[in-house]
Design an enzyme around this catalytic site. Structure first.
Site, PDB file in Angstrom:
ATOM      1  N   PHE A 100     -29.669  39.478 -25.107  1.00 53.49           N
ATOM      2  CA  PHE A 100     -28.771  39.499 -23.951  1.00 53.49           C
ATOM      3  C   PHE A 100     -27.313  39.463 -24.437  1.00 53.49           C
ATOM      4  CE2 PHE A 100     -26.289  37.584 -20.579  1.00 53.49           C
ATOM      5  CZ  PHE A 100     -26.787  38.192 -19.435  1.00 53.49           C
ATOM      6  N   ASP A 101     -27.032  38.553 -25.360  1.00 56.16           N
ATOM      7  CA  ASP A 101     -25.666  38.421 -25.873  1.00 56.16           C
ATOM      8  C   ASP A 101     -25.191  39.698 -26.546  1.00 56.16           C
ATOM      9  OD1 ASP A 101     -25.619  35.919 -24.950  1.00 56.16           O
ATOM     10  OD2 ASP A 101     -25.969  34.922 -26.871  1.00 56.16           O
ATOM     11  N   TYR A 112     -29.305  30.309   2.447  1.00 52.27           N
ATOM     12  CA  TYR A 112     -30.273  29.948   3.497  1.00 52.27           C
ATOM     13  C   TYR A 112     -29.954  30.463   4.888  1.00 52.27           C
ATOM     14  CZ  TYR A 112     -26.808  26.189   3.365  1.00 52.27           C
ATOM     15  OH  TYR A 112     -25.655  25.486   3.299  1.00 52.27           O
ATOM     16  N   CYS A 126      -9.275 -11.824 -21.908  1.00 52.87           N
ATOM     17  CA  CYS A 126      -8.115 -12.330 -22.654  1.00 52.87           C
ATOM     18  C   CYS A 126      -7.272 -13.307 -21.847  1.00 52.87           C
ATOM     19  CB  CYS A 126      -7.251 -11.168 -23.137  1.00 52.87           C
ATOM     20  SG  CYS A 126      -6.385 -10.353 -21.791  1.00 52.87           S
ATOM     21  N   LYS A 159     -35.413  24.921  11.590  1.00 54.79           N
ATOM     22  CA  LYS A 159     -34.763  26.028  12.307  1.00 54.79           C
ATOM     23  C   LYS A 159     -35.791  26.772  13.143  1.00 54.79           C
ATOM     24  CE  LYS A 159     -31.617  26.738   8.439  1.00 54.79           C
ATOM     25  NZ  LYS A 159     -31.333  27.527   7.246  1.00 54.79           N
ATOM     26  N   CYS A 197      -7.783 -11.945 -16.542  1.00 53.87           N
ATOM     27  CA  CYS A 197      -8.723 -11.112 -17.288  1.00 53.87           C
ATOM     28  C   CYS A 197      -9.828 -11.982 -17.918  1.00 53.87           C
ATOM     29  CB  CYS A 197      -7.976 -10.350 -18.373  1.00 53.87           C
ATOM     30  SG  CYS A 197      -9.088  -9.410 -19.425  1.00 53.87           S
ATOM     31  N   CYS A 210      -5.895  -5.165 -16.388  1.00 54.03           N
ATOM     32  CA  CYS A 210      -5.400  -6.185 -17.302  1.00 54.03           C
ATOM     33  C   CYS A 210      -4.233  -5.549 -18.053  1.00 54.03           C
ATOM     34  CB  CYS A 210      -6.497  -6.595 -18.283  1.00 54.03           C
ATOM     35  SG  CYS A 210      -5.814  -7.491 -19.688  1.00 54.03           S
ATOM     36  N   LYS A 256     -32.273  13.675   7.693  1.00 54.98           N
ATOM     37  CA  LYS A 256     -31.787  13.170   6.395  1.00 54.98           C
ATOM     38  C   LYS A 256     -32.754  12.121   5.854  1.00 54.98           C
ATOM     39  CE  LYS A 256     -27.268  13.140   5.885  1.00 54.98           C
ATOM     40  NZ  LYS A 256     -26.238  13.617   5.033  1.00 54.98           N
ATOM     41  N   ASP A 315     -32.210  35.392 -25.552  1.00 47.34           N
ATOM     42  CA  ASP A 315     -30.784  35.146 -25.327  1.00 47.34           C
ATOM     43  C   ASP A 315     -29.961  35.987 -26.288  1.00 47.34           C
ATOM     44  OD1 ASP A 315     -31.657  33.336 -23.578  1.00 47.34           O
ATOM     45  OD2 ASP A 315     -30.845  31.552 -24.589  1.00 47.34           O
ATOM     46  N   SER A 339     -21.705  22.813  11.562  1.00 53.96           N
ATOM     47  CA  SER A 339     -22.584  21.880  10.843  1.00 53.96           C
ATOM     48  C   SER A 339     -23.853  21.693  11.673  1.00 53.96           C
ATOM     49  CB  SER A 339     -21.870  20.561  10.609  1.00 53.96           C
ATOM     50  OG  SER A 339     -21.570  20.000  11.849  1.00 53.96           O
ATOM     51  N   GLU A 387     -37.067  23.754   5.872  1.00 49.90           N
ATOM     52  CA  GLU A 387     -36.475  24.045   4.552  1.00 49.90           C
ATOM     53  C   GLU A 387     -35.925  22.770   3.957  1.00 49.90           C
ATOM     54  OE1 GLU A 387     -33.260  26.743   5.179  1.00 49.90           O
ATOM     55  OE2 GLU A 387     -34.518  28.121   6.312  1.00 49.90           O
ATOM     56  N   LYS A 442     -32.893  20.561   2.586  1.00 55.41           N
ATOM     57  CA  LYS A 442     -31.452  20.485   2.808  1.00 55.41           C
ATOM     58  C   LYS A 442     -30.802  20.211   1.460  1.00 55.41           C
ATOM     59  CE  LYS A 442     -28.082  18.211   5.821  1.00 55.41           C
ATOM     60  NZ  LYS A 442     -27.037  18.198   4.854  1.00 55.41           N
ATOM     61  N   ASP A 500     -28.052  19.461  -1.271  1.00 56.65           N
ATOM     62  CA  ASP A 500     -26.884  18.589  -1.199  1.00 56.65           C
ATOM     63  C   ASP A 500     -25.795  19.052  -2.168  1.00 56.65           C
ATOM     64  OD1 ASP A 500     -25.328  16.540  -0.415  1.00 56.65           O
ATOM     65  OD2 ASP A 500     -26.393  14.984  -1.533  1.00 56.65           O
ATOM     66  N   CYS A 518      -5.926  -7.485 -25.608  1.00 56.93           N
ATOM     67  CA  CYS A 518      -7.200  -7.645 -24.907  1.00 56.93           C
ATOM     68  C   CYS A 518      -8.285  -6.884 -25.680  1.00 56.93           C
ATOM     69  CB  CYS A 518      -7.042  -7.116 -23.488  1.00 56.93           C
ATOM     70  SG  CYS A 518      -8.513  -7.320 -22.491  1.00 56.93           S
TER      71      CYS A 518
HETATM   72  S1  IVH Z   1     -28.355  25.992   7.832  1.00 55.49           S
HETATM   73  C1  IVH Z   1     -25.733  27.105  11.475  1.00 55.49           C
HETATM   74  N1  IVH Z   1     -29.936  25.320   5.857  1.00 55.49           N
HETATM   75  O1  IVH Z   1     -26.136  21.197   5.474  1.00 55.49           O
HETATM   76  C2  IVH Z   1     -26.628  26.512  10.451  1.00 55.49           C
HETATM   77  N2  IVH Z   1     -27.815  24.241   5.998  1.00 55.49           N
HETATM   78  O2  IVH Z   1     -24.663  19.942   8.228  1.00 55.49           O
HETATM   79  C3  IVH Z   1     -26.137  26.701   9.093  1.00 55.49           C
HETATM   80  N3  IVH Z   1     -27.357  22.691   4.148  1.00 55.49           N
HETATM   81  O3  IVH Z   1     -23.109  22.698   6.268  1.00 55.49           O
HETATM   82  C4  IVH Z   1     -26.657  25.762   8.093  1.00 55.49           C
HETATM   83  N4  IVH Z   1     -29.262  23.004   3.086  1.00 55.49           N
HETATM   84  O4  IVH Z   1     -23.938  22.958   3.906  1.00 55.49           O
HETATM   85  C5  IVH Z   1     -28.738  25.098   6.454  1.00 55.49           C
HETATM   86  N5  IVH Z   1     -31.427  24.873   4.141  1.00 55.49           N
HETATM   87  C6  IVH Z   1     -30.244  24.665   4.720  1.00 55.49           C
HETATM   88  C7  IVH Z   1     -29.291  23.773   4.192  1.00 55.49           C
HETATM   89  C8  IVH Z   1     -28.083  23.577   4.875  1.00 55.49           C
HETATM   90  C9  IVH Z   1     -28.094  22.372   3.079  1.00 55.49           C
HETATM   91  C10 IVH Z   1     -26.040  22.114   4.429  1.00 55.49           C
HETATM   92  C11 IVH Z   1     -24.983  23.086   4.832  1.00 55.49           C
HETATM   93  C12 IVH Z   1     -24.496  22.655   6.185  1.00 55.49           C
HETATM   94  C13 IVH Z   1     -24.988  21.253   6.275  1.00 55.49           C
HETATM   95  C14 IVH Z   1     -25.406  20.926   7.684  1.00 55.49           C
END
Ligand code: IVH
Length: 679
Positions: A34-35, A222, A407, A285, A404, A422, A309, A31, A80, A110, A112, A114, A428
């Site tokens: 790098f700095d 992704y 108090c 996918k 409360c 409160c 999910k 580090d 989505s 893959e 998902k 969050d 209090c």
């Molecule tokens: S693919 C057209 N891959 O989940 C397809 N989405 O409701 C594009 N997300 O809005 C999305 N991990 O924010 C894809 N491995 C993954 C993901 C992913 C998280 C989210 C993404 C999307 C929501 C799907």
């Protein structure tokens, strides 16, 4: 080597080390090294503003320029995914795809992630735009903030990327950062983020990219929504993106059968708990891009992908009682108590019920069998009641308390607010103690005492307010249980030393609602003393950088209460700093007749301060570069049009150090925590 070549070399090397560290997690250098390289590049760029490059690794630290986000239309809408929670629906999806394609196909599984989704545009291998999902059609341009995320390449590794393309993915706040951030927010009485997703999206919308940089966001990409990539499958597209320098998850699998898909789901349902970032499911996918095209889209989502999910972990247990906690601001939090149950790897016996509305929505009765969940949140919550199991007799409906529990004061609830409060700020106990705990905290007066000591001294009747601390004598303390000569001496010494704490921290320590560390600093800089702040009008307050109406009103309310004024007077009498220490800097006519234009951001002083210095020394501030401009005072992130114009007119560039030297102002020193001591 000439300067430009050195700059280019450092930029390429720093970007490479960045990639090794943040994407591959395999650093090659320390580090420190790098700095050092970063510092050298920063210095060279500052001394040679003509070589400014908005995608230089130095730009990842962010800047102080406030961004009003511009809305941008997505080239391809950000759709989505269809959500499922059951294996049955996965089977349906698989069979539907099979029927429609009527031939062999593969599914990429893959994780998902969050977080919050982002669309990045690269032109000729350089990041040019980052846009949030927004409503799917248009989102906010958050490019400056996204550039601070170390795992997102600003410049791609040379390869066969299309000259212009978009890539999509997720911006994430790692669990560790999230926990630290919430701890810090708790200390500063700021509202906590419920989960890393909210924290990541809140961070991306911050106005100041320097703050974003400090939050250490991460990313996984992704999806490339373009046909013009030199590959035939999604799997290869991810590999390509990886070779260009993007962070692509290796937790993916190419599946040919439903069983393989279910194995993947089963494995990650438990294994995901060991990941450094939050995930909430699996995305499936269709691998072949031509098959994806064949399957097409519905109005909302692709037919070639689906999200499964994970079920949040949930248990059913019997509600024993509801208790109420009083926070230091007086906010009341209802808490459900039940027999200890095992949930998501920990023992839980309490869950937050948040507020009165949630209790009535649940129609909660003591003795109910309740469902407790721990999702992306840290604190478990009650999500439902199994009413079938409610006994027909003798069940007591949970009614939110009217007074409360600490108090006895009658609680209030302001219009539009979810929480009950409160109002008994002055009597209090948890509120009084909480204020003292905040006052002594490290970022405030930094007095060496913890919550237990505050509790003890309060319970012994030695302190009721922060001002009482300054009356404490060693004799009062050494007679306490388990207190000796030495601890008594140390505490008194630490209290005495706190009298030197600078005004801005004293202001923060007072605990005025919404006046956190940064706001306190801004107010101290502008008003310079507690007296001036007390007399400030609403308009003067809102006229201060970053002070909005809510904060302004809160400051006015604070000073309108006599007890607060009394407290300040007492603290002042004990010798606390109630004004900014400022050595008046003398004026001069060193810049007389000179017009100076300022552009960019600076290390030591804000633009406003530099403008003041120009005027104090007889100069004039110009707003735009013209033939009448004598100097361009150039900081970081200098506007490209100003830069070009100044260059074409042959105007002399000054960096901040040269300017300060010119008017004879010494360079400020840096403190241990990296802040500059200004005056
Ligand atoms: S693919 C057209 N891959 O989940 C397809 N989405 O409701 C594009 N997300 O809005 C999305 N991990 O924010 C894809 N491995 C993954 C993901 C992913 C998280 C989210 C993404 C999307 C929501 C799907």
């Amino acid at each position: 080597m000439d300067i430009k070549s050195r700059i280019d070399y450092l930029r390429a090397e720093l970007e490479r080390h960045n990639y090794n560290y943040y994407v591959l997690s395999a650093p090659e250098i320390s580090d420190y090294d790098f700095d050092q390289m970063m510092k050298e590049l920063q210095r060279l760029e500052e001394e040679n503003p003509q070589y400014f490059d908005e995608n230089s690794p130095t730009q990842r630290v962010g800047n102080d320029i406030s961004e009003d986000f511009v809305q941008v239309y997505h080239k391809y809408p950000m759709l989505s995914l269809g959500n499922t929670y059951s294996e049955g629906e996965i089977t349906d999806f698989y069979n539907r795809v099979k029927r429609q394609l009527n031939t062999e196909f593969e599914i990429v599984c893959e994780l998902k992630f969050d977080g919050t989704s982002i669309s990045l545009t690269y032109e000729d291998g350089r990041l040019t735009q980052a846009v949030t999902r927004g409503d799917g059609e248009k989102g906010d341009d958050v490019t400056a903030n996204v550039k601070t995320i170390r795992s997102i390449p600003l410049v791609l590794k040379p390869d066969d990327y299309p000259s212009e393309f978009e890539i999509r993915g997720e911006i994430l706040m790692p669990w560790k950062v999230f926990e630290q951030l919430n701890k810090q927010r708790e200390e500063q009485e700021e509202p906590l983020f419920a989960n890393p997703r909210n924290a990541a999206s809140g961070t991306l919308k911050l106005q100041n990219s320097k703050e974003v940089a400090a939050r250490r966001l991460d990313s996984y990409l992704y999806y490339i929504p373009t046909a013009e990539i030199p590959v035939a499958t999604h799997w290869e597209a991810l590999d390509k993106a990886k070779s260009w320098g993007f962070k692509i998850s290796d937790s993916r699998k190419l599946c040919r059968t439903l069983d393989e898909i279910f194995d993947f789901i089963k494995y990650w349902d438990t294994e995901r708990k060991n990941l450094p970032v939050a995930t909430d499911g699996i995305v499936l996918k269709v691998n072949s891009l031509s098959q994806q095209r064949e399957l097409g889209y519905t109005a909302k989502s692709p037919r070639w992908a689906i999200a499964y999910k994970f079920q949040a972990e949930r248990v059913c247990t019997q509600l024993k009682s509801v208790s109420y906690q009083v926070g230091r601001t007086g906010a009341i939090t209802p808490v459900a108590n039940f027999d200890a149950v095992q949930l998501a790897g920990t023992q839980v016996k309490r869950a937050s019920l948040h507020n009165a509305d949630i209790i009535s929505q649940l129609d909660l009765h003591i003795g109910d069998m309740v469902y407790v969940e721990k999702g992306g949140e840290i604190i478990p919550k009650i999500v439902g009641v199994n009413k079938d199991e409610r006994s027909l007799f003798d069940t007591e409906k949970v009614e939110f308390i009217k007074t409360c529990p600490e108090c006895g004061a009658t609680l209030v609830r302001s219009e539009g607010e979810a929480a009950h409060y409160c109002p008994n700020e002055d009597g209090c106990p948890p509120q009084l103690k909480g204020k003292i705990v905040h006052f002594v905290s490290r970022k405030a007066m930094n007095i060496n005492m913890g919550e237990e000591t505050v509790d003890l001294l309060y319970d012994k009747g030695l302190i009721y307010s922060a001002a009482d601390l300054y009356q404490l004598k060693e004799d009062d303390l050494r007679v306490l249980d388990r207190w000796g000569e030495k601890s008594a001496k140390n505490l008194v010494k630490s209290i005495e030393a706190s009298k030197k704490t600078p005004f801005e921290k004293v202001l923060f320590a007072l605990g005025i609602r919404y006046v956190g560390e940064t706001v306190a600093k801004k107010l101290a800089r502008k008003f310079k003393s507690i007296d001036a702040l007390r007399k400030a009008t609403f308009d003067e307050l809102t006229g201060t950088d970053e002070i909005g109406e809510v904060i302004a009103q809160s400051v006015i309310d604070y000073f309108s209460k006599q007890k607060n004024v009394d407290l300040i007077e007492r603290l002042e009498a004990y010798g606390l700093q109630m004004c900014e220490k400022e050595e008046q800097q003398p004026g001069s006519d060193l810049l007389s007749g000179k017009t100076i234009v300022i552009s960019g951001t600076f290390d030591y002083y804000s633009r406003e301060e530099l403008k003041e210095m120009i005027e104090r020394n007889g100069g004039k501030n110009g707003s735009s570069v013209s033939s009448r401009t004598d100097f361009l005072l150039a900081g970081k992130n200098i506007g490209p049009s100003k830069l070009e114009k100044a260059k074409s007119l042959g105007i002399k560039f000054l960096n901040e150090t040269e300017f300060l030297e010119m008017i004879g102002v010494p360079l400020p020193d840096k403190t241990e925590n990296g802040e500059y001591v200004l005056f």
